[in-house]
Design a protein around this motif. Structure first.
Motif, PDB file in Angstrom:
ATOM      1  N   GLY A  80      37.720  65.269   8.474  1.00  0.00           N
ATOM      2  CA  GLY A  80      38.085  66.234   9.469  1.00  0.00           C
ATOM      3  C   GLY A  80      38.746  65.646  10.629  1.00  0.00           C
ATOM      4  O   GLY A  80      39.274  64.611  10.766  1.00  0.00           O
ATOM      5  N   ARG A  81      38.772  66.415  11.737  1.00  0.00           N
ATOM      6  CA  ARG A  81      39.638  66.008  12.903  1.00  0.00           C
ATOM      7  C   ARG A  81      38.642  65.584  13.964  1.00  0.00           C
ATOM      8  O   ARG A  81      37.373  66.276  14.429  1.00  0.00           O
ATOM      9  N   VAL A  82      38.823  64.235  14.437  1.00  0.00           N
ATOM     10  CA  VAL A  82      37.650  63.688  15.211  1.00  0.00           C
ATOM     11  C   VAL A  82      38.220  63.204  16.584  1.00  0.00           C
ATOM     12  O   VAL A  82      39.314  62.722  16.659  1.00  0.00           O
ATOM     13  N   HIS A 101      39.264  60.483   8.079  1.00  0.00           N
ATOM     14  CA  HIS A 101      39.178  61.513   9.138  1.00  0.00           C
ATOM     15  C   HIS A 101      40.690  61.356  10.158  1.00  0.00           C
ATOM     16  O   HIS A 101      41.186  60.280   9.935  1.00  0.00           O
ATOM     17  N   GLU A 102      41.097  62.528  10.738  1.00  0.00           N
ATOM     18  CA  GLU A 102      42.394  62.548  11.312  1.00  0.00           C
ATOM     19  C   GLU A 102      41.672  62.194  12.812  1.00  0.00           C
ATOM     20  O   GLU A 102      40.796  63.147  13.522  1.00  0.00           O
ATOM     21  N   VAL A 103      42.237  61.093  13.586  1.00  0.00           N
ATOM     22  CA  VAL A 103      41.703  60.732  14.550  1.00  0.00           C
ATOM     23  C   VAL A 103      42.382  60.611  15.917  1.00  0.00           C
ATOM     24  O   VAL A 103      43.436  60.227  15.924  1.00  0.00           O
ATOM     25  N   LEU A 104      41.814  61.468  16.788  1.00  0.00           N
ATOM     26  CA  LEU A 104      42.433  61.355  18.336  1.00  0.00           C
ATOM     27  C   LEU A 104      41.637  60.390  19.195  1.00  0.00           C
ATOM     28  O   LEU A 104      40.517  60.771  19.555  1.00  0.00           O
ATOM     29  N   SER A 105      42.170  59.121  19.562  1.00  0.00           N
ATOM     30  CA  SER A 105      41.510  58.327  20.636  1.00  0.00           C
ATOM     31  C   SER A 105      41.865  58.644  21.909  1.00  0.00           C
ATOM     32  O   SER A 105      43.093  58.426  22.072  1.00  0.00           O
ATOM     33  N   ARG A 117      45.142  50.624  19.668  1.00  0.00           N
ATOM     34  CA  ARG A 117      46.262  50.749  19.168  1.00  0.00           C
ATOM     35  C   ARG A 117      46.316  49.580  18.346  1.00  0.00           C
ATOM     36  O   ARG A 117      46.582  49.354  16.997  1.00  0.00           O
ATOM     37  N   ARG A 118      46.133  48.269  18.714  1.00  0.00           N
ATOM     38  CA  ARG A 118      45.978  47.063  18.087  1.00  0.00           C
ATOM     39  C   ARG A 118      45.234  47.178  16.699  1.00  0.00           C
ATOM     40  O   ARG A 118      45.227  46.561  15.661  1.00  0.00           O
ATOM     41  N   THR A 119      43.837  47.659  17.061  1.00  0.00           N
ATOM     42  CA  THR A 119      42.730  47.559  16.367  1.00  0.00           C
ATOM     43  C   THR A 119      43.068  48.359  15.004  1.00  0.00           C
ATOM     44  O   THR A 119      42.924  48.174  13.873  1.00  0.00           O
ATOM     45  N   HIS A 130      45.958  58.859  16.577  1.00  0.00           N
ATOM     46  CA  HIS A 130      46.667  59.204  17.591  1.00  0.00           C
ATOM     47  C   HIS A 130      45.975  58.807  18.951  1.00  0.00           C
ATOM     48  O   HIS A 130      44.738  58.774  18.894  1.00  0.00           O
ATOM     49  N   PHE A 131      46.726  58.581  19.841  1.00  0.00           N
ATOM     50  CA  PHE A 131      46.233  57.797  21.284  1.00  0.00           C
ATOM     51  C   PHE A 131      46.397  58.791  22.421  1.00  0.00           C
ATOM     52  O   PHE A 131      47.916  59.134  22.401  1.00  0.00           O
ATOM     53  N   VAL A 132      45.861  58.876  23.296  1.00  0.00           N
ATOM     54  CA  VAL A 132      46.283  59.664  24.539  1.00  0.00           C
ATOM     55  C   VAL A 132      45.276  59.216  25.726  1.00  0.00           C
ATOM     56  O   VAL A 132      44.251  58.770  25.754  1.00  0.00           O
TER      57      VAL A 132
END
Length: 286
Positions: A80-82, A101-105, A117-119, A130-132
């Motif tokens: 799911g979306r995490v 999972h679809e991941v937003l960090s 991002r590097r990880t 995705h990152f924010v």
């Protein structure tokens, strides 16, 4: 003769409003300064965070390693979306991606986002994370859109726990779950009193460095945090204990303390072991 309890004169009302505005501005300035200090510390710590903490040979390292194991077990769910809020250097990103999972960090620190991002770039997964850069009290996500939220290693840096819990509630879908980590503190005043002594001994004996920790931690009691969860409207599903050690034993008797920590971790569901737990992982549902 004036009357007792006479109403405030109209001329006094603007002065009162001005005083309230000044108090609010000072509080906002203090909050901004706190966030800046927390961000600066984590920017400086980002490149060495994983190597310094995730190891089996010390009590502190054992706490991080076992915490990760429990979080992944508690977060085991259908894809799911995490949202991983306070993601740090992406400790959970690759595992979540590999589970589909679809991941937003999200993290306040740009340095931590770069490491995350590097990880993630080393993960061989179809989905792209995705990152924010985001403050946990104002998460840049629309409401009712996440199946799961992780908040690990975040709450001690946050002044307003209820504000962050309300944001977690806002972004979760109905029926969505969150895994939240806090310190297992029973007597906050006593805890705060011993922290400077502990750090001093750790520096002198263990050569531990505490550079950049020039801000206040939120050492809330476990009872108060559970009350905050109840007030937020989230429902507690499960609580796990981790980070087992006797006070100061990890400094004075480090090898014995690690062995005892591993033994208590295996027996963590026993009441006696829980008394020596320094960390809690709480699973909640919207």
């Amino acid at each position: 003769m004036g009357k007792v309890g006479q109403a405030m004169k109209p001329a006094d009302a603007p002065a009162l409003r001005e005083e309230e505005n000044m108090i609010a501005e000072n509080r906002a300035a203090a909050d901004r300064d706190h966030l800046h200090r927390v961000k600066y510390f984590h920017d400086a710590d980002a490149s060495r965070y994983r190597a310094d903490r995730y190891q089996w040979e010390t009590c502190e390292g054992l706490a991080y390693v076992t915490r990760r194991q429990i979080v992944l077990a508690m977060a085991d769910a259908a894809p799911g979306r995490v949202l991983d809020v306070g993601c740090g250097p992406g400790i959970f990103t690759r595992d979540l991606l590999q589970k589909g999972h679809e991941v937003l960090s999200a993290d306040l620190s740009m340095g931590m986002i770069r490491e995350a991002r590097r990880t993630a770039s080393a993960a061989t997964c179809a989905a792209e994370p995705h990152f924010v850069v985001s403050d946990a009290s104002r998460i840049c996500v629309s409401g009712d859109c996440m199946d799961m939220v992780l908040s690990i290693g975040l709450m001690c840096y946050v002044k307003d726990h209820r504000g962050v819990l309300s944001e977690i509630l806002r972004v979760l879908k109905p029926g969505g779950v969150a895994v939240i980590q806090v310190n297992n503190i029973r007597w906050p005043a006593l805890y705060r009193a011993f922290v400077p002594l502990y750090r001093r001994l750790k520096t002198l004996i263990g050569a531990k460095r505490y550079d950049g920790l020039d801000f206040d931690f939120n050492f809330s009691s476990r009872k108060r945090f559970l009350d905050d969860i109840a007030v937020s409207g989230l429902q507690v599903l499960d609580i796990e204990h981790y980070d087992f050690r006797l006070p100061f034993a990890d400094i004075l008797l480090p090898r014995l303390s690690v062995r005892m920590g591993k033994l208590m971790f295996r027996g963590r569901h026993r009441r006696l072991c829980r008394w020596f737990s320094h960390g809690l992982l709480i699973k909640v549902r919207k």
